[in-house]
Scaffold this motif. Structure first.
Motif, PDB file in Angstrom:
ATOM      1  N   VAL A  87       0.838  -1.202   0.000  1.00 19.39           N
ATOM      2  CA  VAL A  87       0.000   0.000   0.000  1.00 19.39           C
ATOM      3  C   VAL A  87       0.867   1.243   0.000  1.00 19.39           C
ATOM      4  O   VAL A  87       0.628   2.194  -0.758  1.00 19.39           O
ATOM      5  CB  VAL A  87      -0.942  -0.004   1.225  1.00 19.39           C
ATOM      6  CG1 VAL A  87      -1.653   1.353   1.352  1.00 19.39           C
ATOM      7  CG2 VAL A  87      -1.961  -1.121   1.118  1.00 19.39           C
ATOM      8  N   ASN A  88       1.914   1.261   0.830  1.00 16.62           N
ATOM      9  CA  ASN A  88       2.803   2.428   0.896  1.00 16.62           C
ATOM     10  C   ASN A  88       3.457   2.711  -0.453  1.00 16.62           C
ATOM     11  O   ASN A  88       3.575   3.869  -0.867  1.00 16.62           O
ATOM     12  CB  ASN A  88       3.880   2.211   1.962  1.00 16.62           C
ATOM     13  CG  ASN A  88       3.337   2.346   3.372  1.00 16.62           C
ATOM     14  OD1 ASN A  88       2.402   3.111   3.609  1.00 16.62           O
ATOM     15  ND2 ASN A  88       3.918   1.607   4.314  1.00 16.62           N
ATOM     16  N   LEU A  89       3.865   1.659  -1.156  1.00 12.77           N
ATOM     17  CA  LEU A  89       4.498   1.831  -2.470  1.00 12.77           C
ATOM     18  C   LEU A  89       3.516   2.424  -3.475  1.00 12.77           C
ATOM     19  O   LEU A  89       3.845   3.377  -4.200  1.00 12.77           O
ATOM     20  CB  LEU A  89       5.018   0.485  -2.974  1.00 12.77           C
ATOM     21  CG  LEU A  89       5.638   0.491  -4.382  1.00 12.77           C
ATOM     22  CD1 LEU A  89       6.853   1.406  -4.431  1.00 12.77           C
ATOM     23  CD2 LEU A  89       6.008  -0.926  -4.810  1.00 12.77           C
ATOM     24  N   LEU A  90       2.301   1.887  -3.508  1.00 16.85           N
ATOM     25  CA  LEU A  90       1.297   2.379  -4.452  1.00 16.85           C
ATOM     26  C   LEU A  90       0.916   3.822  -4.140  1.00 16.85           C
ATOM     27  O   LEU A  90       0.775   4.654  -5.049  1.00 16.85           O
ATOM     28  CB  LEU A  90       0.051   1.490  -4.402  1.00 16.85           C
ATOM     29  CG  LEU A  90       0.207   0.069  -4.940  1.00 16.85           C
ATOM     30  CD1 LEU A  90      -1.035  -0.761  -4.615  1.00 16.85           C
ATOM     31  CD2 LEU A  90       0.445   0.087  -6.444  1.00 16.85           C
ATOM     32  N   VAL A  91       0.760   4.122  -2.877  1.00 15.59           N
ATOM     33  CA  VAL A  91       0.403   5.489  -2.466  1.00 15.59           C
ATOM     34  C   VAL A  91       1.511   6.461  -2.843  1.00 15.59           C
ATOM     35  O   VAL A  91       1.247   7.575  -3.335  1.00 15.59           O
ATOM     36  CB  VAL A  91       0.114   5.534  -0.951  1.00 15.59           C
ATOM     37  CG1 VAL A  91       0.072   6.973  -0.447  1.00 15.59           C
ATOM     38  CG2 VAL A  91      -1.196   4.834  -0.646  1.00 15.59           C
ATOM     39  N   THR A  92       2.746   6.072  -2.640  1.00  7.96           N
ATOM     40  CA  THR A  92       3.878   6.931  -3.005  1.00  7.96           C
ATOM     41  C   THR A  92       3.884   7.218  -4.500  1.00  7.96           C
ATOM     42  O   THR A  92       4.108   8.362  -4.927  1.00  7.96           O
ATOM     43  CB  THR A  92       5.202   6.262  -2.597  1.00  7.96           C
ATOM     44  OG1 THR A  92       5.233   6.096  -1.176  1.00  7.96           O
ATOM     45  CG2 THR A  92       6.399   7.121  -3.017  1.00  7.96           C
ATOM     46  N   GLN A  93       3.623   6.202  -5.296  1.00  9.83           N
ATOM     47  CA  GLN A  93       3.602   6.386  -6.752  1.00  9.83           C
ATOM     48  C   GLN A  93       2.508   7.358  -7.183  1.00  9.83           C
ATOM     49  O   GLN A  93       2.740   8.250  -8.005  1.00  9.83           O
ATOM     50  CB  GLN A  93       3.416   5.031  -7.450  1.00  9.83           C
ATOM     51  CG  GLN A  93       4.593   4.093  -7.317  1.00  9.83           C
ATOM     52  CD  GLN A  93       4.304   2.703  -7.860  1.00  9.83           C
ATOM     53  OE1 GLN A  93       3.144   2.357  -8.125  1.00  9.83           O
ATOM     54  NE2 GLN A  93       5.340   1.901  -8.031  1.00  9.83           N
ATOM     55  N   LEU A  94       1.318   7.200  -6.604  1.00 12.60           N
ATOM     56  CA  LEU A  94       0.205   8.089  -6.974  1.00 12.60           C
ATOM     57  C   LEU A  94       0.449   9.515  -6.485  1.00 12.60           C
ATOM     58  O   LEU A  94       0.079  10.480  -7.153  1.00 12.60           O
ATOM     59  CB  LEU A  94      -1.107   7.540  -6.399  1.00 12.60           C
ATOM     60  CG  LEU A  94      -1.613   6.232  -7.000  1.00 12.60           C
ATOM     61  CD1 LEU A  94      -2.891   5.770  -6.301  1.00 12.60           C
ATOM     62  CD2 LEU A  94      -1.874   6.387  -8.494  1.00 12.60           C
ATOM     63  N   ALA A  95       1.094   9.646  -5.317  1.00 13.46           N
ATOM     64  CA  ALA A  95       1.420  10.981  -4.802  1.00 13.46           C
ATOM     65  C   ALA A  95       2.462  11.654  -5.696  1.00 13.46           C
ATOM     66  O   ALA A  95       2.371  12.861  -5.980  1.00 13.46           O
ATOM     67  CB  ALA A  95       1.930  10.875  -3.364  1.00 13.46           C
ATOM     68  N   GLU A  96       3.444  10.888  -6.170  1.00 11.73           N
ATOM     69  CA  GLU A  96       4.458  11.441  -7.067  1.00 11.73           C
ATOM     70  C   GLU A  96       3.855  11.881  -8.395  1.00 11.73           C
ATOM     71  O   GLU A  96       4.339  12.823  -9.028  1.00 11.73           O
ATOM     72  CB  GLU A  96       5.565  10.410  -7.300  1.00 11.73           C
ATOM     73  CG  GLU A  96       6.449  10.182  -6.082  1.00 11.73           C
ATOM     74  CD  GLU A  96       7.448   9.062  -6.287  1.00 11.73           C
ATOM     75  OE1 GLU A  96       7.323   8.329  -7.314  1.00 11.73           O
ATOM     76  OE2 GLU A  96       8.347   8.906  -5.430  1.00 11.73           O
ATOM     77  N   ASP A  97       2.784  11.204  -8.801  1.00  7.59           N
ATOM     78  CA  ASP A  97       2.081  11.587 -10.032  1.00  7.59           C
ATOM     79  C   ASP A  97       1.136  12.773  -9.809  1.00  7.59           C
ATOM     80  O   ASP A  97       0.501  13.243 -10.756  1.00  7.59           O
ATOM     81  CB  ASP A  97       1.271  10.399 -10.575  1.00  7.59           C
ATOM     82  CG  ASP A  97       2.170   9.295 -11.114  1.00  7.59           C
ATOM     83  OD1 ASP A  97       3.341   9.573 -11.399  1.00  7.59           O
ATOM     84  OD2 ASP A  97       1.688   8.149 -11.245  1.00  7.59           O
ATOM     85  N   GLY A  98       1.050  13.219  -8.564  1.00  2.81           N
ATOM     86  CA  GLY A  98       0.222  14.384  -8.252  1.00  2.81           C
ATOM     87  C   GLY A  98      -1.266  14.113  -8.220  1.00  2.81           C
ATOM     88  O   GLY A  98      -2.063  15.049  -8.286  1.00  2.81           O
ATOM     89  N   LEU A  99      -1.648  12.841  -8.077  1.00  5.13           N
ATOM     90  CA  LEU A  99      -3.063  12.487  -8.159  1.00  5.13           C
ATOM     91  C   LEU A  99      -3.749  12.349  -6.799  1.00  5.13           C
ATOM     92  O   LEU A  99      -4.975  12.306  -6.734  1.00  5.13           O
ATOM     93  CB  LEU A  99      -3.220  11.175  -8.937  1.00  5.13           C
ATOM     94  CG  LEU A  99      -2.886  11.258 -10.429  1.00  5.13           C
ATOM     95  CD1 LEU A  99      -2.873   9.872 -11.049  1.00  5.13           C
ATOM     96  CD2 LEU A  99      -3.871  12.164 -11.149  1.00  5.13           C
ATOM     97  N   ILE A 100      -2.957  12.273  -5.718  1.00  4.65           N
ATOM     98  CA  ILE A 100      -3.569  12.146  -4.403  1.00  4.65           C
ATOM     99  C   ILE A 100      -2.862  13.084  -3.423  1.00  4.65           C
ATOM    100  O   ILE A 100      -1.736  13.528  -3.664  1.00  4.65           O
ATOM    101  CB  ILE A 100      -3.527  10.694  -3.868  1.00  4.65           C
ATOM    102  CG1 ILE A 100      -2.087  10.212  -3.714  1.00  4.65           C
ATOM    103  CG2 ILE A 100      -4.324   9.770  -4.762  1.00  4.65           C
ATOM    104  CD1 ILE A 100      -1.968   8.850  -3.046  1.00  4.65           C
ATOM    105  N   GLU A 101      -3.535  13.365  -2.319  1.00  8.22           N
ATOM    106  CA  GLU A 101      -2.954  14.178  -1.266  1.00  8.22           C
ATOM    107  C   GLU A 101      -3.369  13.617   0.084  1.00  8.22           C
ATOM    108  O   GLU A 101      -4.366  12.893   0.196  1.00  8.22           O
ATOM    109  CB  GLU A 101      -3.391  15.635  -1.400  1.00  8.22           C
ATOM    110  CG  GLU A 101      -4.881  15.843  -1.270  1.00  8.22           C
ATOM    111  CD  GLU A 101      -5.265  17.295  -1.491  1.00  8.22           C
ATOM    112  OE1 GLU A 101      -4.370  18.142  -1.585  1.00  8.22           O
ATOM    113  OE2 GLU A 101      -6.483  17.578  -1.551  1.00  8.22           O
ATOM    114  N   LYS A 102      -2.590  13.976   1.101  1.00 10.80           N
ATOM    115  CA  LYS A 102      -2.846  13.481   2.452  1.00 10.80           C
ATOM    116  C   LYS A 102      -3.361  14.636   3.313  1.00 10.80           C
ATOM    117  O   LYS A 102      -2.825  15.743   3.281  1.00 10.80           O
ATOM    118  CB  LYS A 102      -1.557  12.909   3.038  1.00 10.80           C
ATOM    119  CG  LYS A 102      -1.706  12.333   4.434  1.00 10.80           C
ATOM    120  CD  LYS A 102      -0.456  11.554   4.823  1.00 10.80           C
ATOM    121  CE  LYS A 102       0.768  12.450   4.883  1.00 10.80           C
ATOM    122  NZ  LYS A 102       1.956  11.724   5.363  1.00 10.80           N
TER     123      LYS A 102
END
Length: 376
Positions: free
Chosen positions: A44-59
């Motif tokens: 989950v951490n890896l997938l979340v990091t990838q999506l955050a790097e793509d600018g598609l999600i935020e925390k």
């Protein structure tokens, strides 16, 4: 892992599922993702990091907690990119700039007679970029352009060659517009938008009743195109045997009896004029009874064929508050298999085709749709 499925394919599918979960969740913790998707926390951490790097999600920090540490929630960034929807009519077009949730950010309508020439498409590209710039977005922020073609222009020249699978790209327009392009019938795009916004509804028939009668069949949030791309052309189903001659050359088509032109003629003005007149005029009341019985017959036929709810849109759908119980009762009386409510309201009335075209771009680019079931 299933035999023949690579680690790369599994990662891609997990990313797709997580993207879809985040898109619809409106805030979710990593722990809930791990539990819901049955994935380990490192994955989950890896997938979340990838999506955050793509600018598609935020925390963001959750507003409240049932006790203990307040969790961080992950949110999809609907303003990360833009999708463009364009509805092209014979003499005009509407450009809609939407965020990834399908919300309109900017809109522009222009009078322009359609022609399948380089000048037309280059002019459309310029208008799209100008409209996007008004909301401070750059061309690289645009995922693509969805074009919803009206029935009167979809077969003009060799513009697209619409075929089953209308979500395929057309290299000619990709090049002319300088952006990835998706082309669809306007009724299909409008139906897609209505089911998308009608979640948890995933399967429905969209019936557009305006001056023209058309529609779309949506299953599992996907447009059913049929063998020749003509699925949903309900206006040319025979409604009155040996009836009036239709422009298509056949007789008794639903278009002749269910078009809003029928009510406009009866009221001597606009559709609003007719519904204002109906409670006061015996003639208008009788005209409605005949019209409503025929529209109910069309809806009943569609429902019996598909066993799906029928979502009423188009120009008539804007007035559904004035006649919904009456029309539903007529449907019930005509349908021998009636067990539950058939008629439902359109969820996207204004610019439904352009909005749907933009949403189709988003759904394709973000891979938000489940793969269609394989044929037996």
């Amino acid at each position: 892992m299933e035999k023949g499925v690579s680690n790369s394919s599994v990662r891609q599918e997990n990313r797709r599922k997580l993207m879809k979960l985040l898109y619809w969740s409106r805030g979710i913790s990593k722990q809930d993702i791990s539990i819901g998707m049955r994935l380990s926390m490192p994955t989950v951490n890896l997938l979340v990091t990838q999506l955050a790097e793509d600018g598609l999600i935020e925390k963001r920090r959750a507003d409240a907690s049932s006790g203990g540490r307040i969790p961080d929630l992950l949110y999809f960034k609907y303003d990360a990119k833009l999708a463009v929807g364009v509805e092209i009519l014979t003499n005009s077009c509407t450009i809609l700039i939407a965020d990834l949730a399908g919300n309109c950010i900017a809109r522009k309508s222009v009078i322009a007679r359609f022609n399948d020439g380089v000048t037309y498409w280059q002019g459309l590209r310029a208008l799209i970029l100008q409209t996007a710039q008004t909301c401070n977005f750059r061309p690289e922020d645009i995922l693509g352009v969805g074009i919803a073609l009206h029935q009167g222009v979809e077969n003009y020249g060799n513009v697209t060659g619409l075929r089953p699978g209308g979500l395929s790209r057309f290299s000619k327009l990709d090049c002319l517009l300088g952006l990835p392009v998706l082309v669809e019938r306007d009724a299909n795009a409008a139906g897609f938008a209505n089911v998308w916004f009608g979640r948890p509804l995933r399967d429905a028939v969209y019936l557009s009743v305006s001056e023209e009668v058309s529609g779309a069949i949506i299953t599992n949030q996907r447009v059913l195109h049929g063998m020749d791309g003509c699925s949903g052309e309900f206006g040319h189903m025979t409604l009155v045997t040996s009836g009036e001659r239709c422009a298509c050359g056949r007789y008794g088509c639903a278009q002749l009896y269910c078009s809003t032109d029928v009510l406009k003629r009866a009221g001597g003005g606009t559709l609003e004029d007719f519904f204002d007149l109906m409670p006061k005029s015996v003639a208008a009341g009788k005209a409605w009874m005949v019209y409503a019985d025929r529209l109910a017959a069309l809806i009943t036929n569609i429902n019996i064929m598909t066993d799906l709810p029928v979502m009423l849109g188009g120009e008539l759908g804007q007035f559904i508050d004035l006649f919904e119980p009456d029309l539903e009762q007529r449907i019930e009386s005509q349908n021998p298999f009636y067990t539950s409510k058939v008629l439902c309201r359109a969820t996207a009335v204004k610019d439904a085709a352009a909005t749907g075209a933009a949403l189709m771009v988003t759904a394709r680019n973000l891979n938000l749709l489940d793969e269609p079931a394989e044929s037996l």
